[in-house]
Write a protein that holds these residues in place. Sequence first.
Motif, PDB file in Angstrom:
ATOM      1  N   ILE A 228      43.798  70.799  90.074  1.00 48.90           N
ATOM      2  CA  ILE A 228      44.051  71.516  88.818  1.00 48.90           C
ATOM      3  C   ILE A 228      44.072  70.541  87.638  1.00 48.90           C
ATOM      4  O   ILE A 228      43.548  70.836  86.556  1.00 48.90           O
ATOM      5  CB  ILE A 228      45.380  72.287  88.908  1.00 48.90           C
ATOM      6  CG1 ILE A 228      45.274  73.403  89.956  1.00 48.90           C
ATOM      7  CG2 ILE A 228      45.764  72.873  87.546  1.00 48.90           C
ATOM      8  CD1 ILE A 228      46.584  74.092  90.253  1.00 48.90           C
ATOM      9  N   THR A 229      44.656  69.357  87.863  1.00 48.34           N
ATOM     10  CA  THR A 229      44.650  68.327  86.815  1.00 48.34           C
ATOM     11  C   THR A 229      43.229  67.960  86.439  1.00 48.34           C
ATOM     12  O   THR A 229      42.894  67.834  85.250  1.00 48.34           O
ATOM     13  CB  THR A 229      45.405  67.072  87.296  1.00 48.34           C
ATOM     14  OG1 THR A 229      46.753  67.417  87.603  1.00 48.34           O
ATOM     15  CG2 THR A 229      45.390  65.986  86.215  1.00 48.34           C
ATOM     16  N   THR A 231      40.626  69.831  86.779  1.00 48.88           N
ATOM     17  CA  THR A 231      40.044  70.973  86.078  1.00 48.88           C
ATOM     18  C   THR A 231      40.367  70.899  84.584  1.00 48.88           C
ATOM     19  O   THR A 231      39.485  71.131  83.739  1.00 48.88           O
ATOM     20  CB  THR A 231      40.597  72.300  86.647  1.00 48.88           C
ATOM     21  OG1 THR A 231      40.362  72.339  88.052  1.00 48.88           O
ATOM     22  CG2 THR A 231      39.928  73.488  85.985  1.00 48.88           C
ATOM     23  N   ILE A 232      41.601  70.566  84.263  1.00 50.17           N
ATOM     24  CA  ILE A 232      42.006  70.443  82.857  1.00 50.17           C
ATOM     25  C   ILE A 232      41.253  69.298  82.183  1.00 50.17           C
ATOM     26  O   ILE A 232      40.742  69.443  81.065  1.00 50.17           O
ATOM     27  CB  ILE A 232      43.522  70.229  82.752  1.00 50.17           C
ATOM     28  CG1 ILE A 232      44.286  71.420  83.345  1.00 50.17           C
ATOM     29  CG2 ILE A 232      43.939  70.016  81.293  1.00 50.17           C
ATOM     30  CD1 ILE A 232      45.787  71.215  83.443  1.00 50.17           C
ATOM     31  N   LEU A 233      41.170  68.152  82.873  1.00 51.22           N
ATOM     32  CA  LEU A 233      40.455  67.002  82.316  1.00 51.22           C
ATOM     33  C   LEU A 233      38.992  67.338  82.039  1.00 51.22           C
ATOM     34  O   LEU A 233      38.447  66.997  80.984  1.00 51.22           O
ATOM     35  CB  LEU A 233      40.547  65.816  83.280  1.00 51.22           C
ATOM     36  CG  LEU A 233      41.899  65.117  83.411  1.00 51.22           C
ATOM     37  CD1 LEU A 233      41.869  64.110  84.552  1.00 51.22           C
ATOM     38  CD2 LEU A 233      42.278  64.435  82.109  1.00 51.22           C
ATOM     39  N   GLY A 235      37.689  70.340  81.626  1.00 44.85           N
ATOM     40  CA  GLY A 235      37.597  71.321  80.554  1.00 44.85           C
ATOM     41  C   GLY A 235      37.708  70.678  79.177  1.00 44.85           C
ATOM     42  O   GLY A 235      36.935  71.005  78.259  1.00 44.85           O
ATOM     43  N   VAL A 236      38.653  69.751  79.035  1.00 47.71           N
ATOM     44  CA  VAL A 236      38.821  69.040  77.759  1.00 47.71           C
ATOM     45  C   VAL A 236      37.582  68.200  77.457  1.00 47.71           C
ATOM     46  O   VAL A 236      37.120  68.145  76.309  1.00 47.71           O
ATOM     47  CB  VAL A 236      40.087  68.158  77.794  1.00 47.71           C
ATOM     48  CG1 VAL A 236      40.145  67.250  76.569  1.00 47.71           C
ATOM     49  CG2 VAL A 236      41.338  69.020  77.866  1.00 47.71           C
ATOM     50  N   ASP A 281      43.458  62.894  76.921  1.00 51.33           N
ATOM     51  CA  ASP A 281      43.491  62.591  78.358  1.00 51.33           C
ATOM     52  C   ASP A 281      44.816  61.974  78.823  1.00 51.33           C
ATOM     53  O   ASP A 281      45.390  62.423  79.820  1.00 51.33           O
ATOM     54  CB  ASP A 281      42.319  61.685  78.741  1.00 51.33           C
ATOM     55  CG  ASP A 281      41.024  62.476  78.895  1.00 51.33           C
ATOM     56  OD1 ASP A 281      41.075  63.719  78.840  1.00 51.33           O
ATOM     57  OD2 ASP A 281      39.961  61.852  79.070  1.00 51.33           O
ATOM     58  N   ILE A 284      47.480  64.508  79.242  1.00 52.80           N
ATOM     59  CA  ILE A 284      47.294  65.337  80.439  1.00 52.80           C
ATOM     60  C   ILE A 284      47.818  64.599  81.669  1.00 52.80           C
ATOM     61  O   ILE A 284      48.507  65.183  82.512  1.00 52.80           O
ATOM     62  CB  ILE A 284      45.809  65.692  80.618  1.00 52.80           C
ATOM     63  CG1 ILE A 284      45.312  66.536  79.443  1.00 52.80           C
ATOM     64  CG2 ILE A 284      45.588  66.450  81.936  1.00 52.80           C
ATOM     65  CD1 ILE A 284      43.821  66.795  79.453  1.00 52.80           C
ATOM     66  N   TYR A 287      51.582  64.723  81.545  1.00 45.24           N
ATOM     67  CA  TYR A 287      52.119  66.073  81.738  1.00 45.24           C
ATOM     68  C   TYR A 287      52.008  66.518  83.189  1.00 45.24           C
ATOM     69  O   TYR A 287      52.911  67.178  83.721  1.00 45.24           O
ATOM     70  CB  TYR A 287      51.372  67.052  80.831  1.00 45.24           C
ATOM     71  CG  TYR A 287      51.791  68.494  81.028  1.00 45.24           C
ATOM     72  CD1 TYR A 287      53.014  68.954  80.550  1.00 45.24           C
ATOM     73  CD2 TYR A 287      50.953  69.392  81.693  1.00 45.24           C
ATOM     74  CE1 TYR A 287      53.401  70.280  80.733  1.00 45.24           C
ATOM     75  CE2 TYR A 287      51.332  70.707  81.881  1.00 45.24           C
ATOM     76  CZ  TYR A 287      52.547  71.149  81.400  1.00 45.24           C
ATOM     77  OH  TYR A 287      52.928  72.453  81.582  1.00 45.24           O
ATOM     78  N   ARG A 288      50.917  66.140  83.863  1.00 46.01           N
ATOM     79  CA  ARG A 288      50.659  66.627  85.213  1.00 46.01           C
ATOM     80  C   ARG A 288      51.277  65.757  86.304  1.00 46.01           C
ATOM     81  O   ARG A 288      51.404  66.188  87.438  1.00 46.01           O
ATOM     82  CB  ARG A 288      49.145  66.729  85.444  1.00 46.01           C
ATOM     83  CG  ARG A 288      48.438  67.719  84.541  1.00 46.01           C
ATOM     84  CD  ARG A 288      48.830  69.133  84.860  1.00 46.01           C
ATOM     85  NE  ARG A 288      48.527  69.491  86.244  1.00 46.01           N
ATOM     86  CZ  ARG A 288      48.849  70.634  86.809  1.00 46.01           C
ATOM     87  NH1 ARG A 288      49.541  71.523  86.133  1.00 46.01           N
ATOM     88  NH2 ARG A 288      48.522  70.880  88.071  1.00 46.01           N
TER      89      ARG A 288
END
Length: 309
Positions: A228-229, A231-233, A235-236, A281, A284, A287-288
């Motif tokens: 999931i981390t 995925t966020i990276l 996406g950004v 980055d 993220i 946070y993760r």
Amino acid sequence: VPYMGYVQNTNSTDNTGAREQNSTTCSLRIPQELFLTLGLISLVENILVVLAIIKNRNLHSPMYYFICCLAVSDMLVSVANVVETIVMLLTEHGLLVVTPEMLRHLDNVIDIMNCSSVVSSLSFLCTIAADRYITIFYALRYHSIMTTQRAVTIIAMVWLTSITASILFIVYHSHTAVIVCLVTFFCITLVFTAVLYMHMFILAHVHSRRIMAIYKSRRQGTSMKGAITLTILLGVFILCWGPFFLHLILILTCPTTPFCTCFFSYFNLFLILIICNSLIDPLIYAYRSQELRKTLKELNSFWSVILTL
């Protein structure tokens, strides 16, 4: 940013000139001080991430080695932006005299750094995706498959390939094939990662039941959190770099149409987005990852004590 001079003016490879030309002829003007501020902040953030991973032995694993390299890739963008902006500001205020030959060499170095950053960033995003895939679907064999030695070998190969490709791209910057190669590489990495994600998220629930019987779902939960981390990276990365790659595509397909010309006028905004990717980055990561966040707090406390002495 890679090929800044080329994407703005196919007859010029001067990055500084390209940004200056864009800011004077187009409707969107962004102060150089903003470039410098964002570049310095992202540089400090990514340095802290690298130091935190080095300091904390609990973060000495292949995934965090790859994240560390991703932070170094972001640092390349930050360093290149800071150096270029400082040179531009000093030149504008008459505090630095740069000959055309020196400026050309500086532009080549900056372009290589930025191009190495985007190629290595995409490569390490794919590497992290593959690492998470192995963790989820080959959990019992993960440590035998993804050993530290193999991780170091992968890292060395990625950096060697990225730097070599960047040098070749800059040497042959005037060829259309360079832009085609960059855009193709961008699309291939997105497709590769998307295929892994589809397999991971569709079958992870079924696979988790098998892992749950042995590890009581702890490792599976950690692996999915890493996925999931990523995925966020990713996406950004797409949001921040997407407009720039669209810019490259439009150069090839419709360089003179009114729509493309209007789109090109926002080039400086695309540069800000790229710098923001390097700035976001590390946030993220922190946070993760609770472990990384804890180490970053310790580093901040340490430097606060040092600065007060």
